[in-house]
Each structure stands twice: as C-alpha cells, then as structure tokens.
Scaffold this active site. Structure first.
Site, PDB file in Angstrom:
ATOM      1  N   LYS A   1     -61.685  63.392  41.442  1.00 37.85           N
ATOM      2  CA  LYS A   1     -62.579  61.991  41.206  1.00 37.85           C
ATOM      3  C   LYS A   1     -63.926  62.772  41.242  1.00 37.85           C
ATOM      4  CE  LYS A   1     -63.321  57.350  42.500  1.00 37.85           C
ATOM      5  NZ  LYS A   1     -62.970  56.171  43.575  1.00 37.85           N
TER       6      LYS A   1
ATOM      7  N   SER B   1     -62.052  51.944  41.501  1.00 37.73           N
ATOM      8  CA  SER B   1     -62.844  52.696  40.937  1.00 37.73           C
ATOM      9  C   SER B   1     -62.503  53.945  40.238  1.00 37.73           C
ATOM     10  CB  SER B   1     -64.097  53.079  41.632  1.00 37.73           C
ATOM     11  OG  SER B   1     -63.780  53.934  42.981  1.00 37.73           O
TER      12      SER B   1
ATOM     13  N   SER C   1     -59.585  51.531  45.669  1.00 34.66           N
ATOM     14  CA  SER C   1     -59.836  52.248  44.502  1.00 34.66           C
ATOM     15  C   SER C   1     -58.806  53.580  44.038  1.00 34.66           C
ATOM     16  CB  SER C   1     -61.165  53.019  44.451  1.00 34.66           C
ATOM     17  OG  SER C   1     -62.265  51.987  44.220  1.00 34.66           O
TER      18      SER C   1
HETATM   19  N1  GLN Z   1     -62.988  47.517  43.907  1.00 34.38           N
HETATM   20  C1  GLN Z   1     -63.364  47.766  45.149  1.00 34.38           C
HETATM   21  C2  GLN Z   1     -65.144  47.540  45.237  1.00 34.38           C
HETATM   22  O1  GLN Z   1     -65.492  47.460  44.264  1.00 34.38           O
HETATM   23  C3  GLN Z   1     -62.958  48.991  45.752  1.00 34.38           C
HETATM   24  C4  GLN Z   1     -63.912  50.216  45.589  1.00 34.38           C
HETATM   25  C5  GLN Z   1     -63.279  51.349  46.337  1.00 34.38           C
HETATM   26  O2  GLN Z   1     -62.235  51.476  46.768  1.00 34.38           O
HETATM   27  N2  GLN Z   1     -64.116  52.422  46.054  1.00 34.38           N
HETATM   28  O3  GLN Z   1     -65.768  47.701  46.314  1.00 34.38           O
END
Ligand code: GLN
Length: 501
Positions: A80, A155, A179
C-alpha cells in the site's frame, strides 16, 4: 489470465524451490498482468518494473549458486502506498506527497526485502487512508475486479483489487478502522489486522497512531499467516511494538483446517453485530457459515457487547483527533509540496494555509477540522474524553465476551461492494461501512476477513475476532471458515474482465 498466477503464494514458493519457474519469469507474468488489467482497475499508483526484476534476478542467481534462501524468496508482493520505501514514490494517495521519495525503508519493507520478496509496486488508497472506497484517492479510484462499476473497498482498495484480480499473489495493507478487512470482504480476498503492536509501524505514514496496524492481503488464510510471519516481530523503532512472541502462524493456520469435528470450539456471535444496517444478502451468507460451523460440532454462543453501539461514534472522534495531530507535519516546511499564496503577504502562516488548502482533499480536511475541534479546550472532555471512555468499555465488552467463547465472528462489512458515487457525497453513509470492523481497532485485538460466499454474485466476508496476542487462534479458525466457504467465494471472474478490455 495465466493459470499459474491463480496459485497461492505458498504454492508459488514451492514451484520456485522446485525450480519449475524462476522468480524473473513469475515477476514478468505479474508485470504483464498489471500491464493488461491495470489500465481498467487502477490498483497501482507506481509499478517498479526494473526494481522488481532486479530483486527477482538476484534471487534466481542465489538459488542457482546454492545460497540458502528464505522460504518465500522470489514471490512478488505489492505494498500500500503509505509504507515508506527508499527511493520509491510514496504518496499516500495525496497530492501533498506527490513525487516524494522516502529516504529510508519502513520496517515492514526491510523485512520484506530480507524475505527476498520482489516488490512489484505501490497500491492505490484513499488519501491518507481515510475512506472505505478508494474514491478519496487524489489520483482516481480503483475499480473492483468483480464488477468494475463498483468500489473495491477502502482505504486499501488497491492492494485488495491487485490480489483479487491475480495481478500479484499477496500484498500489504494498513488497517485503522477496517482498511484491510473491508476491502478484503468486498473483493473476495483475505485480509488480516494483527494484534496492535505485533507489526512495526515504523515507516508507515501515520493516520491514527493508536489504531493503525499493517497486515497481509492475500487469497488464502495460510498465505496471510505466512505473510504476517514475515512482517511481525519486535522493533525498537516503534515504541508500541510488542516483544517477540515466537509463534508460527502458518503452522497454526493448518491446525484445524481439515478437522471434521469442531466440538470443544466455542464461537461467539455478537448480538449487536447482525441486525440493523446489515443487508439481508450479507446476513444470509453469514448465517450459512454459522450453520456449517454448528453442523461440524462447534458450540455457538450469543454474547452481548452493548458498547459496540457507540464504537463508531468514538472512533470518529479518536481517529480525527489523532489525524489532526499526525497530519500537522504536512505544512510545506517539514513535509509536503509547498504552495505559495497567490495574493496578500507571504508569511509562514499564509504559505501553510495555501499548501494545506491546495494539497489536501475534502475528506482529509473534514477530519482535520473535526479532530482539531474535538481536541480544543472546552470541548476536550465532552468529545475526546468521552470517546476514550467508550474505548475502555469496548475493551471490557470484549474481555467479557472472550470469557464465554474462543473467538467472535460477524459479517465484515454490512453490504456487498456498492456502486461508485453511491456514498462518496454522504460521509455518514460512508462511515457506516466500518460498523463491524472498528471495535477491533479500538480494543487492539486481532481480526481478519475471510471470503465466505456470494450475494448477488458479489463476495461476502466473515470476520473472525480473537483476543489480543491470539493471532494464532484467529488464523486457526479463519482456516476452518475458509474451508466451509462456497467454491465461488474467492474466484474473481477475471476472464470476463479481460474479455471486456
Ligand atoms: N474506513 C475507515 C476510515 O475511513 C477505515 C480507515 C482505515 O482503516 N485506514 O477511517
């Protein structure tokens, strides 16, 4: 799609050891697949063709020379785009860091290099890991290979889409509120968030430091265990790093997989994680999994975690509070692409304002403002203080639950992959995707998503949550769930996608 690319990382490692294929050949196949598919999917922000082939060649040379190699040497990996890799653009999906090349390697990158996995490239993500769809990436969204009109989760949608579409056998993600797991659920891949502190965060661009964890994104549970084995361990560079616990997760993942009799195993269903907000199709697949576990003799118990109801609210205070502090460094001086103000006096303040105004996207700004407000004098106790109390209650609920069962299971995501645009203008609707994944981050416990079946032809994931430090137990049970899944649960119909190109 070449059949060999559909093999797991474990199988590919065996082929490499047996000299059925070379690492250069395998890396070339991945690069070819990326070339063909990624114009449509946009899972990658950067492909390091030359670097990956060089690393692959070095592995092949060493193998021919009889040098002893680590077990997975030569199997390519993607990471990532929020993990620093020396000399390779690392943008976090943000214009703020466009073109930035880190001067050092994150600890996970060092470990990947020591394991001799050629790094194919960096994958797309919501800006600074904020989002559930990759629609917040400054460089354009990633598409879900199961249906290109739908989101791949976020994400870490890039890593999930790359692995689901067989462009690369495995990848790294980061999980602050889901994410790794939610993209796993909606792309039919396996994604694990280790116990907080099990994997070093050194060199991971911080989103919310008390919640962030790096973890594996793979197509099989055994591959995820093996990849976590590669990246975990104590790191003096990370003050929250846990002492080394010599547990072989890959071994653990194999312990129960073939067991016909699961009696003695207590699996908990959380009352608060199955009703409102979850789509019927997702619940059907989840309930079918529960039934199969019951048929095999597992004892199913229902537990109540009343504070889970407040975990989303607590997360959306604690996370932005930490975000507002962590992202303060992107000011055009210490980090970030500087923008000079076009009018008025040029001072440090107007420059920082112009920089942050131009280079951060809407969602990042929203969270920085929310977090700054939550931490401001006068509001601190009411918002941040209360959220921290909820965090403690979530931990206590989980302690009480784990006194009654070995693991908890739930749907990973309340719905299957949604269509582009469906939630991108409605922050609350987007945040609701995280209802099932957030408690594990708040409590620091390990949790992972395993493909379980399909609903409307789209993947559904089941989440396994284990007590802190019990990652081995999580993998053991995840492997059972994987073995009970329907055959099509993780078979992305990539041929249809190729034909449409
Ligand atoms: N969807 C979650 C957020 O927007 C998770 C983000 C993540 O785990 N980096 O904060």
């Amino acid at each position: 799609m070449k059949e060999i690319l559909k093999k797991s990382a474990l199988e590919l490692a065996q082929l490499l050891r047996d000299r059925e294929i070379t690492s250069v050949e395998l890396t070339e196949l991945c690069l070819d697949a990326i070339e063909r598919l990624d114009s449509r999917l946009h899972a990658f922000l950067y492909v390091d063709r030359e670097g990956a082939l060089q690393q692959a060649q070095a592995v092949d040379d060493d193998r021919v020379a009889g040098v002893e190699l680590p077990p997975f040497a030569g199997v390519p990996v993607a990471v990532k785009d929020n993990m620093c890799q020396r000399g390779i653009p690392t943008t976090c999906g943000s214009l703020m860091l466009e073109g930035w090349k880190p001067p050092y390697d994150a600890t996970v990158i060092t470990k990947i290099k020591q394991a001799r996995l050629p790094i194919i490239g960096h994958t797309n993500m919501d800006e600074f890991a904020m989002g559930s769809s990759t629609e917040h990436s400054a460089f354009g969204a990633t598409r879900n290979p199961w249906d290109v009109e739908r989101i791949p989760g976020g994400s870490g949608g890039g890593s999930a889409a790359a692995v689901a579409s067989y462009m690369v056998p495995w990848a790294l993600g980061s999980d602050t509120g889901g994410s790794i797991r939610q993209p796993g659920a909606v792309t039919g891949t396996v994604g694990a968030k280790p116990t907080y502190g099990a994997v070093s965060r050194y060199g991971l661009v911080a989103m919310a430091s008390s919640l962030d964890q790096i973890g594996p994104v793979t197509r099989t549970v055994a591959d995820a265990a093996a990849l976590q084995d590669i990246i975990d361990g104590y790191d003096p560079h990370d003050s929250t790093s846990l002492p080394d616990v010599p547990v072989d997760l890959l071994d653990a993942s194999r312990e129960l997989e073939a067991a016909q009799d699961l009696s003695g195993l207590r699996i908990g269903l959380v009352e608060q994680m199955q009703g409102e907000g979850y789509s019927q199709g997702v619940l059907d697949v989840f309930n079918a999994t529960v039934e199969r576990l019951r048929e095999r003799g597992a004892q199913i118990v229902t537990v109540s975690c009343p504070s889970f109801e407040y975990s989303l609210g607590a997360y959306y205070l604690i996370m932005p509070a930490e975000v507002s502090s962590n992202l303060a460094r992107f000011d055009g001086v210490r980090y970030g692409n500087r923008v000079e103000p076009t009018e008025g006096p040029v001072t440090a303040e107007t420059m920082m304002s112009a920089t942050r105004g131009a280079k951060f996207g809407t969602e990042v700004k929203r969270r920085v403002i929310l977090g700054t407000h939550a931490l401001s004098a006068g509001y601190f106790d009411a918002y941040y203080g209360s959220a921290q109390k909820v965090r403690t209650l979530v931990q206590r609920d989980l302690d009480a639950a784990f006194a009654q069962c070995d693991v908890l299971i739930s749907p990973t995501s309340p719905t299957v992959a949604f269509r582009f645009g469906e939630k991108s203008n409605d922050p609350m609707a987007m945040y609701m995707n995280d209802i099932a994944t957030i408690p594990a981050n708040l409590a620091g416990v390990p949790a992972m998503s395993v493909p379980a079946g399909l609903s409307e032809g789209l993947p559904v994931g089941v989440q396994v949550i284990a007590p802190a430090h019990e990652d081995a137990r999580m993998y053991k049970i995840a492997a059972v769930i994987e073995s009970l899944a329907t055959d099509d649960a993780a078979q992305c119909p990539v041929e249809a996608l190729e034909e449409a190109l």
